[in-house]
Design a protein around this motif. Structure first.
Motif, PDB file in Angstrom:
ATOM      1  N   ASP A   3      -6.601   6.520   5.783  1.00 30.80           N
ATOM      2  CA  ASP A   3      -6.738   6.930   7.189  1.00 30.80           C
ATOM      3  C   ASP A   3      -6.247   5.841   8.144  1.00 30.80           C
ATOM      4  O   ASP A   3      -6.355   5.997   9.353  1.00 30.80           O
ATOM      5  CB  ASP A   3      -8.182   7.313   7.502  1.00 30.80           C
ATOM      6  CG  ASP A   3      -9.162   6.183   7.233  1.00 30.80           C
ATOM      7  OD1 ASP A   3      -8.754   5.181   6.585  1.00 30.80           O
ATOM      8  OD2 ASP A   3     -10.318   6.279   7.672  1.00 30.80           O
ATOM      9  N   ARG A   4      -5.709   4.747   7.604  1.00 31.32           N
ATOM     10  CA  ARG A   4      -5.228   3.674   8.482  1.00 31.32           C
ATOM     11  C   ARG A   4      -3.727   3.812   8.722  1.00 31.32           C
ATOM     12  O   ARG A   4      -2.936   3.735   7.778  1.00 31.32           O
ATOM     13  CB  ARG A   4      -5.493   2.306   7.853  1.00 31.32           C
ATOM     14  CG  ARG A   4      -6.962   2.000   7.801  1.00 31.32           C
ATOM     15  CD  ARG A   4      -7.178   0.571   7.386  1.00 31.32           C
ATOM     16  NE  ARG A   4      -8.508   0.437   6.784  1.00 31.32           N
ATOM     17  CZ  ARG A   4      -8.949  -0.672   6.228  1.00 31.32           C
ATOM     18  NH1 ARG A   4      -8.181  -1.733   6.174  1.00 31.32           N
ATOM     19  NH2 ARG A   4     -10.150  -0.707   5.706  1.00 31.32           N
ATOM     20  N   ARG A  29       0.867  -1.184   0.000  1.00 33.54           N
ATOM     21  CA  ARG A  29       0.000   0.000   0.000  1.00 33.54           C
ATOM     22  C   ARG A  29       0.901   1.231   0.000  1.00 33.54           C
ATOM     23  O   ARG A  29       1.739   1.412   0.886  1.00 33.54           O
ATOM     24  CB  ARG A  29      -0.898   0.028   1.232  1.00 33.54           C
ATOM     25  CG  ARG A  29      -1.597   1.407   1.362  1.00 33.54           C
ATOM     26  CD  ARG A  29      -2.698   1.437   2.404  1.00 33.54           C
ATOM     27  NE  ARG A  29      -2.262   1.195   3.754  1.00 33.54           N
ATOM     28  CZ  ARG A  29      -2.364   2.089   4.762  1.00 33.54           C
ATOM     29  NH1 ARG A  29      -2.840   3.297   4.531  1.00 33.54           N
ATOM     30  NH2 ARG A  29      -1.990   1.774   5.979  1.00 33.54           N
ATOM     31  N   HIS A  73       1.444   7.604   9.867  1.00 32.54           N
ATOM     32  CA  HIS A  73       0.213   7.909   9.150  1.00 32.54           C
ATOM     33  C   HIS A  73       0.537   8.256   7.700  1.00 32.54           C
ATOM     34  O   HIS A  73       1.579   8.840   7.411  1.00 32.54           O
ATOM     35  CB  HIS A  73      -0.535   9.069   9.816  1.00 32.54           C
ATOM     36  CG  HIS A  73      -1.139   8.689  11.135  1.00 32.54           C
ATOM     37  ND1 HIS A  73      -2.489   8.480  11.309  1.00 32.54           N
ATOM     38  CD2 HIS A  73      -0.563   8.434  12.336  1.00 32.54           C
ATOM     39  CE1 HIS A  73      -2.723   8.116  12.558  1.00 32.54           C
ATOM     40  NE2 HIS A  73      -1.570   8.095  13.221  1.00 32.54           N
ATOM     41  N   ALA A  92      -8.349   4.687  -0.547  1.00 34.86           N
ATOM     42  CA  ALA A  92      -9.464   4.240   0.298  1.00 34.86           C
ATOM     43  C   ALA A  92      -8.993   3.947   1.721  1.00 34.86           C
ATOM     44  O   ALA A  92      -9.741   4.128   2.678  1.00 34.86           O
ATOM     45  CB  ALA A  92     -10.106   2.993  -0.309  1.00 34.86           C
ATOM     46  N   ARG A  93      -7.759   3.489   1.869  1.00 37.48           N
ATOM     47  CA  ARG A  93      -7.255   3.104   3.204  1.00 37.48           C
ATOM     48  C   ARG A  93      -6.300   4.137   3.784  1.00 37.48           C
ATOM     49  O   ARG A  93      -5.513   3.832   4.677  1.00 37.48           O
ATOM     50  CB  ARG A  93      -6.573   1.738   3.093  1.00 37.48           C
ATOM     51  CG  ARG A  93      -7.563   0.594   2.820  1.00 37.48           C
ATOM     52  CD  ARG A  93      -6.860  -0.640   2.277  1.00 37.48           C
ATOM     53  NE  ARG A  93      -5.903  -1.165   3.249  1.00 37.48           N
ATOM     54  CZ  ARG A  93      -4.848  -1.895   2.915  1.00 37.48           C
ATOM     55  NH1 ARG A  93      -4.613  -2.182   1.656  1.00 37.48           N
ATOM     56  NH2 ARG A  93      -4.027  -2.334   3.850  1.00 37.48           N
ATOM     57  N   ASP A 134      -6.935   1.601  -3.813  1.00 36.15           N
ATOM     58  CA  ASP A 134      -6.923   1.019  -2.460  1.00 36.15           C
ATOM     59  C   ASP A 134      -6.056   1.855  -1.514  1.00 36.15           C
ATOM     60  O   ASP A 134      -6.338   1.959  -0.328  1.00 36.15           O
ATOM     61  CB  ASP A 134      -6.441  -0.434  -2.504  1.00 36.15           C
ATOM     62  CG  ASP A 134      -5.027  -0.559  -3.025  1.00 36.15           C
ATOM     63  OD1 ASP A 134      -4.758  -0.053  -4.133  1.00 36.15           O
ATOM     64  OD2 ASP A 134      -4.183  -1.139  -2.320  1.00 36.15           O
TER      65      ASP A 134
END
Lengths: 288, 98
Positions: A207-208, A138, A155, A204-205, A201
């Motif tokens: 904030d993880r 990612r 982050h 979309a991710r 992806d």
């Protein structure tokens, strides 16, 4: 501002305004997967102003301003308005962000664990992060990694990937979706630049957070070499690679000293992208 | 000789709450709270900091304390080196002239 857009990148949100339609329209196209700021309120404002009001009509040139400014932020040609917006967002983060320790580093994640890569412009960290982002990792960012002083987690700040010179053709060969690329900007201060939108992806991710697991100091254009970097050297280089270490005070000291005490670090030299990918695979697998 | 001994500058530690000391593998990180400055130091600075307390000491007394734990070589050279470090550390606010 006549034309504007608001968007969220990781934990930060921006409102970007310009006197011209073109840079905002390009941003809107490239950032269309990114959410609007929560509650409609942005952390930062970036303004792309005409250098002189009448220059909006004759020989247009852009001056970057915003909440935080640098006196020598150079005016740019209108054709490079997209680059100006990107630089404006980076500038606001570099000078204004206080919630995390900000490291000038690229970052990718796999299985909840993060690989950080730091180095000067031209070290290859951005290209390497872009390549890894197309290969099961990612993409978390190619410019800033945000360390949380409270948790030590990293982050994501996955803005557009800024491909430069030979990296442009390399990534064009690896990314089939032409809509993910911005226009080719020729003759900027850093040569040719083309922006690449991260995979859906990664957005979309975004904030993880992830747990830092490995720090690399990449250096492109050298014969293959690996050298461990001790915690003291890491600390020194990372304080230099942070734009807000001093501003965070003791929280920054605690965060960074814990980071270098716990995260293994290696300097890697490589002549090309494939060698770099092989080195990263070896070092990552050796962690387990 | 006695006059020379008494003229040596004396130093004491600053309050323990003013300094965060974080040893790494090879160097020691210091965060000086009053100034907000970070210092990266190597031996013998951390050892000198550990030897100093609230009671004022000069370079000879610090040398005597360190010599019980470390092989410092020629005593005169070691004392001179310690005196130089003490002056530099005091200038940075890491210790205080007594």
């Amino acid at each position: 501002m006549k034309h504007r857009i608001a968007l969220t990148i990781g934990p930060a949100s921006f409102r970007i305004g310009a006197a011209w339609r073109a840079p905002v329209a390009r941003l809107a196209a490239l950032y269309h997967d990114y959410p609007a700021p929560p509650g409609g309120i942005a952390d930062f404002t970036v303004r792309l102003d005409p250098v002189r009001p009448w220059r909006r009509y004759i020989r247009p040139s852009i001056h970057i301003t915003g909440d935080h400014g640098l006196a020598d932020a150079a005016p740019m040609a209108l054709a490079h308005g997209l680059l100006a917006a990107e630089m404006g967002m980076n500038l606001q983060m570099a000078l204004g962000w206080r919630r995390h320790l900000l490291l000038h580093a690229a970052c990718v994640e796999k299985d909840g664990r993060a690989l950080l890569m730091t180095g000067e412009s031209g070290s290859g960290k951005s290209t390497l992060a872009a390549m890894l982002g197309e290969r099961g990792w990612r993409f978390m960012g190619d410019e800033f990694a945000l360390l949380d002083p409270a948790t030590g987690a990293v982050h994501a700040f996955p803005r557009l990937i800024s491909l430069k010179n030979s990296a442009i053709a390399a990534m064009e060969a690896q990314v089939a979706d032409a809509a993910r690329f911005g226009p080719l900007l020729r003759g900027t201060a850093k040569g040719d630049i083309r922006h690449l939108r991260p995979r859906a992806d990664a957005i979309a991710r975004m904030d993880r957070p992830a747990t830092p697991a490995l720090l690399l100091f990449p250096r492109y254009g050298q014969p293959v070499d690996i050298r461990p970097v001790d915690p003291g050297e890491c600390f020194m280089r990372l304080t230099q690679a942070s734009t807000n270490y001093t501003a965070l005070g003791e929280a920054g000291f605690d965060c960074l000293s814990r980071f270098v005490q716990t995260i293994p670090a290696q300097a890697i030299d490589f002549p090309d992208g494939n060698s770099a990918l092989a080195l990263v695979d070896d070092l990552w697998n050796a962690l387990r | 000789m006695r006059g020379a001994m008494t003229s040596l500058p004396h130093y004491r530690a600053i309050p323990a709450t003013d300094l965060v000391i974080r040893p790494l593998a090879d160097i020691t990180l210091l965060y000086h709270r009053p100034s907000g400055q970070t210092h990266m130091v190597a031996s013998p600075v951390p050892e000198i900091l550990a030897a100093l307390g609230a009671h004022p000491l000069d370079s000879h007394a610090i040398h005597a304390r360190l010599a019980t734990c470390y092989d410092l070589g020629d005593p005169d050279e070691a004392r001179a080196a310690i005196a130089t470090h003490l002056a530099e550390m005091a200038a940075l606010g890491l210790i205080r002239a007594a």
